[in-house]
Design an enzyme around this catalytic site. Structure first.
Site: not given
Length: 172
Positions: A41-42, A97-98, A101, A129, A157, A163
């Site tokens: 969802k990000g 992509e948000d 990671d 990150k 979130d 968000r």
């Protein structure tokens, strides 16, 4: 809001960087239609803001993924909770992509999508990150490289909250 959130990247910095990214996409794909693929969802907030600023025809679709099951730690097994609605064969695709990671989810998604024969397939992320990376992923464009902290805002979130923050924050 009961959690204390420190601003890491201001609203203005985020908006300026998204504009720069959109300008680069407009230049790189001149004369073409760009198909954005958001990872739910990000990515929704970033993808929408990016799409509004790209000065080309834009289409979009979404993939839902899960690697967490019912826990808070990744199982390492990625599953699609929602697949693309349409074929990407022959399309100029950008996966949006948000945050990148561990790299597990994005690596898996890219492998699946590459097998669907797009004309091109690139990855952009608002946040990277790298200290958390366990699977190598080659990014084509990054908004910001960030430290290994728990980030919220702009689609990210904490227990489905925050968000909608217009900046990138760190929960203290």
């Amino acid at each position: 809001m009961s959690d204390k959130i420190e601003v890491l990247i201001s609203k203005e910095e985020v908006e300026n960087r998204i504009q720069e990214m959109a300008d680069q996409i407009t230049k790189d794909y001149a004369g073409k239609t760009v198909h954005l693929i958001g990872i739910l969802k990000g990515s929704v907030f970033f993808l929408c803001e990016l799409a509004k600023r790209i000065d080309l025809p834009v289409t979009m679709d979404f993939i839902g993924t899960s690697s967490y099951g019912d826990g808070t730690e990744s199982s390492g097994i990625v599953k699609f909770s929602k697949d693309l609605d349409d074929s990407i064969e022959g399309k100029e695709c950008i996966v949006v992509e948000d945050i990148l990671d561990s790299g597990r989810t994005l690596s898996y998604v890219m492998g699946v999508l590459a097998g669907r024969k797009p004309a091109s397939l690139k990855i952009i992320t608002l946040l990277d990150k790298p200290d958390r990376r366990v699977v190598p992923v080659e990014l084509d464009m990054t908004g910001f490289v960030i430290p290994d902290k728990f980030i919220v805002g702009y689609g990210l979130d904490y227990a489905q909250k925050y968000r909608n923050l217009p900046y990138i924050g760190v929960i203290e």
